[in-house]
Design a protein around this motif. Sequence first.
Motif, PDB file in Angstrom:
ATOM      1  N   ALA A  88      -1.515  -7.107   4.214  1.00  0.00           N
ATOM      2  CA  ALA A  88      -2.487  -8.193   4.370  1.00  0.00           C
ATOM      3  C   ALA A  88      -3.191  -8.487   3.047  1.00  0.00           C
ATOM      4  O   ALA A  88      -3.431  -9.653   2.695  1.00  0.00           O
ATOM      5  CB  ALA A  88      -3.500  -7.825   5.448  1.00  0.00           C
ATOM      6  N   SER A  91      -0.781 -10.512   0.876  1.00  0.00           N
ATOM      7  CA  SER A  91      -0.585 -11.911   1.288  1.00  0.00           C
ATOM      8  C   SER A  91      -1.840 -12.745   1.111  1.00  0.00           C
ATOM      9  O   SER A  91      -1.761 -13.980   1.019  1.00  0.00           O
ATOM     10  CB  SER A  91      -0.127 -11.952   2.750  1.00  0.00           C
ATOM     11  OG  SER A  91      -1.130 -11.424   3.610  1.00  0.00           O
ATOM     12  N   ASP A  92      -3.019 -12.101   1.059  1.00  0.00           N
ATOM     13  CA  ASP A  92      -4.270 -12.845   0.875  1.00  0.00           C
ATOM     14  C   ASP A  92      -4.573 -13.113  -0.597  1.00  0.00           C
ATOM     15  O   ASP A  92      -5.505 -13.859  -0.915  1.00  0.00           O
ATOM     16  CB  ASP A  92      -5.440 -12.068   1.499  1.00  0.00           C
ATOM     17  CG  ASP A  92      -5.360 -12.046   3.023  1.00  0.00           C
ATOM     18  OD1 ASP A  92      -4.677 -12.917   3.594  1.00  0.00           O
ATOM     19  OD2 ASP A  92      -5.967 -11.146   3.636  1.00  0.00           O
ATOM     20  N   ARG A 133       3.940 -17.258   0.644  1.00  0.00           N
ATOM     21  CA  ARG A 133       2.674 -16.651   1.052  1.00  0.00           C
ATOM     22  C   ARG A 133       2.529 -16.655   2.566  1.00  0.00           C
ATOM     23  O   ARG A 133       2.062 -15.665   3.159  1.00  0.00           O
ATOM     24  CB  ARG A 133       1.514 -17.409   0.398  1.00  0.00           C
ATOM     25  CG  ARG A 133       0.181 -16.698   0.558  1.00  0.00           C
ATOM     26  CD  ARG A 133      -0.939 -17.488  -0.083  1.00  0.00           C
ATOM     27  NE  ARG A 133      -2.188 -16.758  -0.055  1.00  0.00           N
ATOM     28  CZ  ARG A 133      -3.366 -17.296  -0.328  1.00  0.00           C
ATOM     29  NH1 ARG A 133      -3.441 -18.577  -0.664  1.00  0.00           N
ATOM     30  NH2 ARG A 133      -4.456 -16.565  -0.273  1.00  0.00           N
ATOM     31  N   ASP A 134       2.914 -17.736   3.208  1.00  0.00           N
ATOM     32  CA  ASP A 134       2.860 -17.780   4.674  1.00  0.00           C
ATOM     33  C   ASP A 134       3.761 -16.707   5.288  1.00  0.00           C
ATOM     34  O   ASP A 134       3.407 -16.073   6.278  1.00  0.00           O
ATOM     35  CB  ASP A 134       3.282 -19.160   5.170  1.00  0.00           C
ATOM     36  CG  ASP A 134       2.257 -20.236   4.820  1.00  0.00           C
ATOM     37  OD1 ASP A 134       1.099 -19.872   4.549  1.00  0.00           O
ATOM     38  OD2 ASP A 134       2.640 -21.424   4.804  1.00  0.00           O
ATOM     39  N   GLN A 137       2.026 -13.393   4.964  1.00  0.00           N
ATOM     40  CA  GLN A 137       0.957 -13.246   5.953  1.00  0.00           C
ATOM     41  C   GLN A 137       1.521 -12.935   7.337  1.00  0.00           C
ATOM     42  O   GLN A 137       0.937 -12.153   8.094  1.00  0.00           O
ATOM     43  CB  GLN A 137       0.109 -14.522   5.980  1.00  0.00           C
ATOM     44  CG  GLN A 137      -0.730 -14.717   4.726  1.00  0.00           C
ATOM     45  CD  GLN A 137      -1.452 -16.039   4.695  1.00  0.00           C
ATOM     46  OE1 GLN A 137      -1.078 -16.997   5.402  1.00  0.00           O
ATOM     47  NE2 GLN A 137      -2.497 -16.139   3.884  1.00  0.00           N
ATOM     48  N   ALA A 140       2.428  -9.259   7.393  1.00  0.00           N
ATOM     49  CA  ALA A 140       1.226  -8.429   7.493  1.00  0.00           C
ATOM     50  C   ALA A 140       0.659  -8.436   8.910  1.00  0.00           C
ATOM     51  O   ALA A 140       0.280  -7.395   9.457  1.00  0.00           O
ATOM     52  CB  ALA A 140       0.175  -8.926   6.507  1.00  0.00           C
ATOM     53  N   GLU A 141       0.615  -9.633   9.505  1.00  0.00           N
ATOM     54  CA  GLU A 141       0.078  -9.743  10.869  1.00  0.00           C
ATOM     55  C   GLU A 141       0.926  -8.944  11.857  1.00  0.00           C
ATOM     56  O   GLU A 141       0.393  -8.194  12.690  1.00  0.00           O
ATOM     57  CB  GLU A 141       0.024 -11.210  11.281  1.00  0.00           C
ATOM     58  CG  GLU A 141      -0.499 -11.425  12.692  1.00  0.00           C
ATOM     59  CD  GLU A 141      -0.492 -12.892  13.088  1.00  0.00           C
ATOM     60  OE1 GLU A 141      -0.760 -13.178  14.272  1.00  0.00           O
ATOM     61  OE2 GLU A 141      -0.206 -13.744  12.223  1.00  0.00           O
ATOM     62  N   TRP A 281      10.490 -13.404   4.844  1.00  0.00           N
ATOM     63  CA  TRP A 281       9.871 -13.029   3.572  1.00  0.00           C
ATOM     64  C   TRP A 281      10.934 -12.805   2.495  1.00  0.00           C
ATOM     65  O   TRP A 281      10.796 -13.254   1.371  1.00  0.00           O
ATOM     66  CB  TRP A 281       9.034 -11.773   3.779  1.00  0.00           C
ATOM     67  CG  TRP A 281       8.688 -11.035   2.515  1.00  0.00           C
ATOM     68  CD1 TRP A 281       9.296  -9.933   2.006  1.00  0.00           C
ATOM     69  CD2 TRP A 281       7.646 -11.374   1.584  1.00  0.00           C
ATOM     70  NE1 TRP A 281       8.710  -9.551   0.827  1.00  0.00           N
ATOM     71  CE2 TRP A 281       7.685 -10.420   0.532  1.00  0.00           C
ATOM     72  CE3 TRP A 281       6.692 -12.391   1.529  1.00  0.00           C
ATOM     73  CZ2 TRP A 281       6.806 -10.443  -0.532  1.00  0.00           C
ATOM     74  CZ3 TRP A 281       5.809 -12.406   0.456  1.00  0.00           C
ATOM     75  CH2 TRP A 281       5.864 -11.454  -0.563  1.00  0.00           C
TER      76      TRP A 281
END
Length: 436
Positions: A88, A91-92, A133-134, A137, A140-141, A281
Amino acid sequence: MNGYRYLKCGLPVLLLVTAPCLAEMNPVGESLAATRGEMFSENLIVEHMDPIETDPSLSLSQLVEITVEKYPDRLVGEALAQEANALAERSDAWVAGSTAVGLNYMDDRIADDLGSREASAQVEITTWKWGQRDAGQAVAERAGVAAQKQSAAVKLEVTRLIRDALWNMEIANIGLQQAQNALSISEQLMKKVGRRVELGDLPRADLLLAKGEYLQNRGLVTQAEAEVMHSRKAYASLTTLSRVPGNYQEKLSDITSVSGNHPMLEAINAIIDRKQAEIEWTKTTDPINQPKLSVGAKSQRDGRSGQDIESVGVGVVMLFGGEAYNAPEIAKVNLELNNAKAQREHLYRQLEKNLHEAEHALEVTRAELAIANELKQIAETHLKMTEISFSAGEINLLDLLKIQARSLEAIRNAKLQEVKLQRNIAFYNQAVGVQP
Protein backbone atom coordinates in the motif's frame (compact mmCIF):
# COMPACT_ATOMS: atom_id res chain seq x y z
CA MET A 1 -24.41 -79.99 49.03
CA ASN A 2 -21.48 -78.17 50.66
CA GLY A 3 -20.75 -76.36 47.40
CA TYR A 4 -24.33 -75.17 47.22
CA ARG A 5 -24.07 -74.02 50.84
CA TYR A 6 -21.01 -71.82 50.40
CA LEU A 7 -22.35 -70.39 47.15
CA LYS A 8 -25.63 -69.54 48.79
CA CYS A 9 -24.07 -68.05 51.89
CA GLY A 10 -20.96 -66.36 50.53
CA LEU A 11 -21.89 -64.88 47.19
CA PRO A 12 -24.82 -62.70 48.30
CA VAL A 13 -22.24 -60.85 50.37
CA LEU A 14 -20.22 -60.25 47.20
CA LEU A 15 -23.30 -58.94 45.46
CA LEU A 16 -23.85 -56.49 48.28
CA VAL A 17 -20.35 -55.23 47.51
CA THR A 18 -20.75 -54.91 43.76
CA ALA A 19 -24.26 -53.48 43.62
CA PRO A 20 -23.52 -50.12 45.33
CA CYS A 21 -20.49 -49.59 43.11
CA LEU A 22 -22.55 -50.19 40.00
CA ALA A 23 -25.23 -47.85 41.28
CA GLU A 24 -22.65 -45.08 41.65
CA MET A 25 -21.66 -45.52 38.00
CA ASN A 26 -24.97 -44.36 36.54
CA PRO A 27 -23.75 -41.92 33.88
CA VAL A 28 -26.98 -41.07 32.06
CA GLY A 29 -27.78 -37.42 32.50
CA GLU A 30 -24.59 -36.89 34.48
CA SER A 31 -22.75 -33.62 33.86
CA LEU A 32 -19.77 -33.93 31.58
CA ALA A 33 -17.77 -31.88 34.05
CA ALA A 34 -17.97 -34.80 36.48
CA THR A 35 -15.61 -36.79 34.29
CA ARG A 36 -12.91 -34.16 34.00
CA GLY A 37 -9.39 -33.95 35.32
CA GLU A 38 -9.85 -32.69 38.87
CA MET A 39 -11.61 -35.86 40.04
CA PHE A 40 -8.57 -37.96 39.10
CA SER A 41 -5.96 -35.81 40.82
CA GLU A 42 -5.27 -38.41 43.52
CA ASN A 43 -4.68 -42.13 43.91
CA LEU A 44 -2.92 -42.61 40.59
CA ILE A 45 -1.13 -45.89 40.03
CA VAL A 46 1.65 -44.19 38.06
CA GLU A 47 2.96 -41.09 39.84
CA HIS A 48 2.79 -38.73 36.89
CA MET A 49 0.43 -35.77 36.99
CA ASP A 50 -0.37 -33.18 34.34
CA PRO A 51 -2.86 -31.01 36.23
CA ILE A 52 -5.83 -29.62 34.33
CA GLU A 53 -8.43 -27.54 36.16
CA THR A 54 -11.91 -26.45 35.15
CA ASP A 55 -12.36 -22.68 34.92
CA PRO A 56 -16.06 -21.73 34.90
CA SER A 57 -15.17 -18.17 33.83
CA LEU A 58 -13.37 -19.38 30.70
CA SER A 59 -15.53 -19.78 27.59
CA LEU A 60 -14.70 -21.78 24.49
CA SER A 61 -14.49 -18.64 22.35
CA GLN A 62 -12.10 -17.03 24.84
CA LEU A 63 -9.97 -20.16 24.79
CA VAL A 64 -9.74 -19.94 21.00
CA GLU A 65 -8.66 -16.28 21.14
CA ILE A 66 -6.01 -17.00 23.78
CA THR A 67 -4.64 -19.91 21.78
CA VAL A 68 -4.57 -17.98 18.50
CA GLU A 69 -2.50 -15.21 20.12
CA LYS A 70 0.24 -17.75 20.92
CA TYR A 71 -0.16 -20.09 17.94
CA PRO A 72 2.97 -20.21 15.73
CA ASP A 73 1.07 -19.63 12.47
CA ARG A 74 0.12 -16.16 13.70
CA LEU A 75 3.59 -15.09 12.58
CA VAL A 76 2.62 -15.83 8.97
CA GLY A 77 -0.48 -13.68 9.30
CA GLU A 78 1.54 -10.84 10.80
CA ALA A 79 4.03 -11.06 7.93
CA LEU A 80 1.22 -11.00 5.36
CA ALA A 81 -0.23 -7.90 7.02
CA GLN A 82 3.19 -6.21 6.95
CA GLU A 83 3.54 -7.10 3.28
CA ALA A 84 0.12 -5.61 2.52
CA ASN A 85 1.11 -2.39 4.30
CA ALA A 86 4.35 -2.23 2.31
CA LEU A 87 2.46 -2.73 -0.97
CA ALA A 88 0.00 0.00 0.00
CA GLU A 89 2.85 2.36 0.81
CA ARG A 90 4.41 1.66 -2.59
CA SER A 91 1.19 2.23 -4.53
CA ASP A 92 0.43 5.47 -2.64
CA ALA A 93 3.81 6.99 -3.54
CA TRP A 94 3.92 9.81 -6.12
CA VAL A 95 6.81 8.23 -7.96
CA ALA A 96 7.27 4.67 -9.16
CA GLY A 97 10.80 4.25 -7.85
CA SER A 98 13.72 5.97 -6.22
CA THR A 99 14.80 9.45 -7.34
CA ALA A 100 18.42 9.97 -8.39
CA VAL A 101 20.54 13.13 -8.32
CA GLY A 102 23.58 13.42 -10.58
CA LEU A 103 26.40 16.00 -10.23
CA ASN A 104 29.22 16.56 -12.70
CA TYR A 105 32.13 19.00 -12.86
CA MET A 106 34.89 19.35 -15.50
CA ASP A 107 37.73 21.85 -16.14
CA ASP A 108 40.98 22.05 -18.10
CA ARG A 109 43.22 22.96 -15.19
CA ILE A 110 45.43 19.88 -15.52
CA ALA A 111 45.43 20.13 -19.34
CA ASP A 112 45.43 23.39 -21.36
CA ASP A 113 44.57 25.51 -18.32
CA LEU A 114 42.71 28.07 -20.44
CA GLY A 115 39.99 28.54 -17.83
CA SER A 116 37.39 26.29 -19.37
CA ARG A 117 35.01 24.59 -16.96
CA GLU A 118 31.66 22.85 -16.95
CA ALA A 119 29.34 22.03 -14.02
CA SER A 120 26.01 20.22 -14.30
CA ALA A 121 23.33 18.80 -12.00
CA GLN A 122 20.47 16.50 -12.88
CA VAL A 123 17.48 15.04 -11.04
CA GLU A 124 16.05 11.78 -12.44
CA ILE A 125 12.54 10.75 -11.38
CA THR A 126 11.03 7.31 -11.98
CA THR A 127 7.43 7.77 -13.14
CA TRP A 128 4.40 5.51 -13.20
CA LYS A 129 3.35 3.89 -16.45
CA TRP A 130 -0.23 4.37 -17.55
CA GLY A 131 -2.45 2.26 -15.26
CA GLN A 132 0.50 0.95 -13.25
CA ARG A 133 -0.32 2.80 -10.06
CA ASP A 134 -3.93 1.65 -10.12
CA ALA A 135 -2.73 -1.92 -10.60
CA GLY A 136 -0.37 -1.53 -7.64
CA GLN A 137 -3.18 -0.22 -5.45
CA ALA A 138 -5.34 -3.20 -6.44
CA VAL A 139 -2.54 -5.59 -5.44
CA ALA A 140 -2.13 -3.84 -2.08
CA GLU A 141 -5.86 -3.87 -1.37
CA ARG A 142 -6.25 -7.56 -2.19
CA ALA A 143 -3.12 -8.43 -0.25
CA GLY A 144 -4.69 -6.80 2.81
CA VAL A 145 -7.88 -8.80 2.33
CA ALA A 146 -5.85 -12.00 1.87
CA ALA A 147 -3.99 -11.33 5.13
CA GLN A 148 -7.28 -10.93 7.00
CA LYS A 149 -8.81 -14.04 5.46
CA GLN A 150 -5.67 -16.04 6.18
CA SER A 151 -5.90 -15.02 9.84
CA ALA A 152 -9.53 -16.18 9.92
CA ALA A 153 -8.52 -19.51 8.36
CA VAL A 154 -5.77 -19.97 10.96
CA LYS A 155 -8.30 -19.23 13.70
CA LEU A 156 -10.64 -21.90 12.33
CA GLU A 157 -7.78 -24.41 12.21
CA VAL A 158 -6.90 -23.58 15.82
CA THR A 159 -10.55 -24.09 16.73
CA ARG A 160 -10.45 -27.54 15.13
CA LEU A 161 -7.38 -28.48 17.14
CA ILE A 162 -8.96 -27.21 20.37
CA ARG A 163 -12.21 -29.07 19.76
CA ASP A 164 -10.28 -32.24 19.08
CA ALA A 165 -8.08 -31.83 22.17
CA LEU A 166 -10.98 -31.06 24.52
CA TRP A 167 -13.10 -34.01 23.46
CA ASN A 168 -10.10 -36.36 23.44
CA MET A 169 -9.57 -35.42 27.08
CA GLU A 170 -13.25 -35.99 27.80
CA ILE A 171 -13.21 -39.46 26.27
CA ALA A 172 -9.95 -40.33 28.04
CA ASN A 173 -11.40 -39.19 31.37
CA ILE A 174 -14.45 -41.39 30.86
CA GLY A 175 -12.23 -44.35 30.14
CA LEU A 176 -10.26 -43.72 33.32
CA GLN A 177 -13.40 -43.27 35.40
CA GLN A 178 -14.87 -46.55 34.22
CA ALA A 179 -11.56 -48.37 34.68
CA GLN A 180 -11.26 -47.06 38.24
CA ASN A 181 -14.82 -48.12 39.04
CA ALA A 182 -14.14 -51.61 37.68
CA LEU A 183 -10.94 -51.77 39.72
CA SER A 184 -12.75 -50.73 42.89
CA ILE A 185 -15.41 -53.41 42.39
CA SER A 186 -12.86 -56.13 41.67
CA GLU A 187 -10.76 -55.11 44.68
CA GLN A 188 -13.70 -55.32 47.06
CA LEU A 189 -14.73 -58.58 45.48
CA MET A 190 -11.22 -60.00 45.93
CA LYS A 191 -11.16 -59.02 49.62
CA LYS A 192 -14.56 -60.60 50.28
CA VAL A 193 -13.57 -63.79 48.47
CA GLY A 194 -10.33 -63.86 50.47
CA ARG A 195 -12.22 -63.74 53.75
CA ARG A 196 -14.62 -66.46 52.65
CA VAL A 197 -11.65 -68.63 51.60
CA GLU A 198 -10.14 -68.19 55.07
CA LEU A 199 -13.45 -69.30 56.57
CA GLY A 200 -13.51 -72.33 54.29
CA ASP A 201 -16.68 -71.28 52.49
CA LEU A 202 -14.99 -70.85 49.09
CA PRO A 203 -12.24 -72.78 47.30
CA ARG A 204 -8.84 -71.17 46.77
CA ALA A 205 -9.43 -71.29 43.02
CA ASP A 206 -12.09 -68.58 43.40
CA LEU A 207 -9.59 -66.35 45.17
CA LEU A 208 -7.10 -66.79 42.34
CA LEU A 209 -9.83 -65.96 39.85
CA ALA A 210 -10.84 -62.83 41.77
CA LYS A 211 -7.22 -61.75 42.17
CA GLY A 212 -6.57 -62.21 38.44
CA GLU A 213 -9.59 -60.06 37.66
CA TYR A 214 -8.29 -57.39 40.04
CA LEU A 215 -4.80 -57.36 38.49
CA GLN A 216 -6.23 -57.19 34.99
CA ASN A 217 -8.35 -54.18 35.96
CA ARG A 218 -5.34 -52.57 37.60
CA GLY A 219 -3.46 -52.86 34.31
CA LEU A 220 -6.40 -51.27 32.48
CA VAL A 221 -6.38 -48.37 34.95
CA THR A 222 -2.67 -47.84 34.29
CA GLN A 223 -3.32 -47.66 30.55
CA ALA A 224 -6.29 -45.33 31.08
CA GLU A 225 -4.17 -43.04 33.25
CA ALA A 226 -1.59 -42.82 30.48
CA GLU A 227 -4.26 -41.90 27.93
CA VAL A 228 -5.53 -39.13 30.21
CA MET A 229 -2.06 -37.70 30.72
CA HIS A 230 -1.29 -37.87 27.00
CA SER A 231 -4.50 -36.03 26.17
CA ARG A 232 -3.78 -33.40 28.83
CA LYS A 233 -0.28 -32.83 27.52
CA ALA A 234 -1.60 -32.44 23.99
CA TYR A 235 -4.12 -29.85 25.22
CA ALA A 236 -1.55 -27.95 27.27
CA SER A 237 0.97 -27.92 24.41
CA LEU A 238 -1.65 -26.52 22.05
CA THR A 239 -3.19 -23.89 24.32
CA THR A 240 -0.27 -23.24 26.74
CA LEU A 241 -2.93 -23.39 29.47
CA SER A 242 -3.72 -25.77 32.32
CA ARG A 243 -7.37 -24.71 32.42
CA VAL A 244 -10.40 -25.86 30.45
CA PRO A 245 -13.74 -24.08 30.03
CA GLY A 246 -16.47 -24.98 32.46
CA ASN A 247 -18.76 -25.80 29.53
CA TYR A 248 -17.71 -26.36 25.94
CA GLN A 249 -20.75 -28.14 24.56
CA GLU A 250 -21.98 -26.51 21.35
CA LYS A 251 -25.29 -25.98 19.66
CA LEU A 252 -25.65 -27.75 16.33
CA SER A 253 -25.41 -25.28 13.44
CA ASP A 254 -28.35 -25.08 11.03
CA ILE A 255 -25.98 -24.71 8.03
CA THR A 256 -26.40 -27.75 5.78
CA SER A 257 -23.85 -27.14 3.02
CA VAL A 258 -20.38 -25.78 2.36
CA SER A 259 -21.04 -22.13 1.60
CA GLY A 260 -18.82 -19.60 -0.11
CA ASN A 261 -18.20 -17.75 3.15
CA HIS A 262 -16.48 -20.74 4.70
CA PRO A 263 -13.25 -19.27 6.18
CA MET A 264 -11.05 -21.76 4.33
CA LEU A 265 -12.68 -20.98 0.99
CA GLU A 266 -12.57 -17.25 1.65
CA ALA A 267 -8.84 -17.51 2.35
CA ILE A 268 -8.04 -19.32 -0.90
CA ASN A 269 -10.37 -17.02 -2.87
CA ALA A 270 -8.52 -14.01 -1.48
CA ILE A 271 -5.24 -15.51 -2.67
CA ILE A 272 -6.71 -16.04 -6.14
CA ASP A 273 -7.94 -12.42 -6.26
CA ARG A 274 -4.48 -11.23 -5.30
CA LYS A 275 -2.79 -13.33 -8.00
CA GLN A 276 -5.16 -11.94 -10.60
CA ALA A 277 -4.26 -8.42 -9.50
CA GLU A 278 -0.58 -9.30 -9.63
CA ILE A 279 -0.96 -10.34 -13.28
CA GLU A 280 -2.28 -6.88 -14.14
CA TRP A 281 0.56 -5.32 -12.17
CA THR A 282 3.13 -7.43 -14.02
CA LYS A 283 1.67 -6.43 -17.37
CA THR A 284 2.23 -2.77 -16.60
CA THR A 285 5.65 -3.13 -14.96
CA ASP A 286 8.99 -3.54 -16.71
CA PRO A 287 11.18 -5.89 -14.68
CA ILE A 288 14.31 -3.96 -15.71
CA ASN A 289 13.43 -0.32 -16.43
CA GLN A 290 10.73 2.20 -15.71
CA PRO A 291 9.89 5.45 -17.53
CA LYS A 292 12.01 8.28 -16.23
CA LEU A 293 11.80 12.06 -16.23
CA SER A 294 15.00 14.03 -15.83
CA VAL A 295 15.47 17.74 -15.11
CA GLY A 296 18.97 19.22 -15.26
CA ALA A 297 20.96 22.44 -15.33
CA LYS A 298 24.46 23.16 -16.71
CA SER A 299 26.88 26.02 -16.27
CA GLN A 300 29.69 26.27 -18.85
CA ARG A 301 32.59 28.77 -19.29
CA ASP A 302 34.62 29.06 -22.46
CA GLY A 303 38.31 29.56 -21.68
CA ARG A 304 38.93 31.78 -24.70
CA SER A 305 35.97 34.13 -24.43
CA GLY A 306 35.58 33.90 -20.68
CA GLN A 307 31.80 33.96 -21.01
CA ASP A 308 29.50 31.81 -18.84
CA ILE A 309 26.72 29.90 -20.54
CA GLU A 310 23.83 28.71 -18.40
CA SER A 311 21.39 26.09 -19.70
CA VAL A 312 18.49 23.98 -18.43
CA GLY A 313 17.32 20.71 -19.91
CA VAL A 314 14.46 18.25 -19.57
CA GLY A 315 14.65 14.63 -20.64
CA VAL A 316 12.16 11.75 -20.85
CA VAL A 317 12.88 8.02 -21.16
CA MET A 318 9.94 6.12 -22.67
CA LEU A 319 9.82 2.31 -22.89
CA PHE A 320 8.31 0.22 -25.67
CA GLY A 321 8.52 -3.30 -27.00
CA GLY A 322 8.93 -4.94 -23.57
CA GLU A 323 6.25 -7.62 -23.95
CA ALA A 324 8.79 -10.35 -24.63
CA TYR A 325 10.63 -9.50 -21.42
CA ASN A 326 7.42 -9.32 -19.35
CA ALA A 327 6.06 -12.62 -20.66
CA PRO A 328 8.10 -14.89 -18.32
CA GLU A 329 7.05 -12.90 -15.27
CA ILE A 330 3.41 -12.92 -16.35
CA ALA A 331 3.60 -16.67 -16.98
CA LYS A 332 5.11 -17.21 -13.52
CA VAL A 333 2.30 -15.34 -11.76
CA ASN A 334 -0.27 -17.07 -13.96
CA LEU A 335 1.14 -20.42 -12.87
CA GLU A 336 0.75 -19.40 -9.22
CA LEU A 337 -2.81 -18.29 -9.99
CA ASN A 338 -3.75 -21.64 -11.52
CA ASN A 339 -2.08 -23.52 -8.66
CA ALA A 340 -4.27 -21.55 -6.27
CA LYS A 341 -7.36 -22.36 -8.33
CA ALA A 342 -6.45 -26.06 -8.29
CA GLN A 343 -5.98 -25.91 -4.51
CA ARG A 344 -9.41 -24.33 -4.21
CA GLU A 345 -10.99 -27.22 -6.10
CA HIS A 346 -9.23 -29.76 -3.89
CA LEU A 347 -10.20 -27.81 -0.78
CA TYR A 348 -13.87 -27.62 -1.78
CA ARG A 349 -14.02 -31.36 -2.37
CA GLN A 350 -12.34 -32.02 0.96
CA LEU A 351 -14.74 -29.69 2.77
CA GLU A 352 -17.73 -31.44 1.19
CA LYS A 353 -16.27 -34.80 2.22
CA ASN A 354 -15.73 -33.54 5.78
CA LEU A 355 -19.32 -32.31 5.96
CA HIS A 356 -20.68 -35.62 4.70
CA GLU A 357 -18.62 -37.52 7.26
CA ALA A 358 -19.77 -35.17 10.03
CA GLU A 359 -23.43 -35.62 9.06
CA HIS A 360 -23.03 -39.39 8.93
CA ALA A 361 -21.19 -39.47 12.25
CA LEU A 362 -24.07 -37.58 13.90
CA GLU A 363 -26.67 -39.97 12.49
CA VAL A 364 -24.67 -43.02 13.56
CA THR A 365 -23.98 -41.66 17.05
CA ARG A 366 -27.64 -40.83 17.66
CA ALA A 367 -28.59 -44.39 16.71
CA GLU A 368 -25.77 -45.86 18.79
CA LEU A 369 -26.75 -43.76 21.80
CA ALA A 370 -30.32 -45.05 21.69
CA ILE A 371 -29.06 -48.64 21.44
CA ALA A 372 -26.48 -48.07 24.19
CA ASN A 373 -29.12 -46.74 26.59
CA GLU A 374 -31.31 -49.78 25.95
CA LEU A 375 -28.36 -52.11 26.45
CA LYS A 376 -27.54 -50.35 29.71
CA GLN A 377 -31.05 -50.92 31.01
CA ILE A 378 -30.92 -54.55 29.92
CA ALA A 379 -27.53 -54.98 31.58
CA GLU A 380 -28.80 -53.55 34.86
CA THR A 381 -31.85 -55.82 34.76
CA HIS A 382 -29.70 -58.81 33.86
CA LEU A 383 -27.39 -58.06 36.76
CA LYS A 384 -30.30 -58.05 39.20
CA MET A 385 -31.51 -61.37 37.82
CA THR A 386 -27.97 -62.71 38.15
CA GLU A 387 -27.93 -61.69 41.81
CA ILE A 388 -30.96 -63.85 42.41
CA SER A 389 -29.50 -66.77 40.47
CA PHE A 390 -26.20 -66.33 42.22
CA SER A 391 -27.86 -66.36 45.62
CA ALA A 392 -29.67 -69.55 44.67
CA GLY A 393 -26.41 -71.17 43.61
CA GLU A 394 -27.43 -71.48 40.00
CA ILE A 395 -24.28 -69.76 38.62
CA ASN A 396 -20.68 -69.67 39.76
CA LEU A 397 -18.17 -66.88 40.32
CA LEU A 398 -16.85 -67.01 36.76
CA ASP A 399 -20.32 -66.41 35.36
CA LEU A 400 -20.80 -63.55 37.80
CA LEU A 401 -17.59 -61.90 36.62
CA LYS A 402 -18.57 -62.24 32.98
CA ILE A 403 -21.96 -60.66 33.55
CA GLN A 404 -20.41 -57.96 35.70
CA ALA A 405 -17.91 -57.15 32.93
CA ARG A 406 -20.69 -56.91 30.35
CA SER A 407 -22.66 -54.63 32.65
CA LEU A 408 -19.70 -52.32 33.18
CA GLU A 409 -19.05 -52.22 29.45
CA ALA A 410 -22.70 -51.37 28.74
CA ILE A 411 -22.64 -48.54 31.27
CA ARG A 412 -19.35 -47.23 29.91
CA ASN A 413 -20.59 -47.36 26.34
CA ALA A 414 -23.77 -45.43 27.18
CA LYS A 415 -21.71 -42.64 28.72
CA LEU A 416 -19.22 -42.73 25.86
CA GLN A 417 -21.95 -42.35 23.25
CA GLU A 418 -23.29 -39.29 25.07
CA VAL A 419 -19.87 -37.67 24.86
CA LYS A 420 -19.39 -38.74 21.24
CA LEU A 421 -22.67 -37.06 20.32
CA GLN A 422 -21.51 -33.75 21.79
CA ARG A 423 -18.10 -34.18 20.15
CA ASN A 424 -19.66 -34.88 16.74
CA ILE A 425 -21.82 -31.76 17.07
CA ALA A 426 -18.62 -29.78 17.51
CA PHE A 427 -17.05 -31.56 14.53
CA TYR A 428 -20.11 -30.78 12.39
CA ASN A 429 -19.82 -27.10 13.28
CA GLN A 430 -16.17 -27.28 12.34
CA ALA A 431 -17.02 -28.83 8.97
CA VAL A 432 -19.36 -25.97 8.04
CA GLY A 433 -16.87 -23.37 9.29
CA VAL A 434 -18.75 -22.16 12.39
CA GLN A 435 -16.73 -20.63 15.23
CA PRO A 436 -17.86 -21.08 18.84
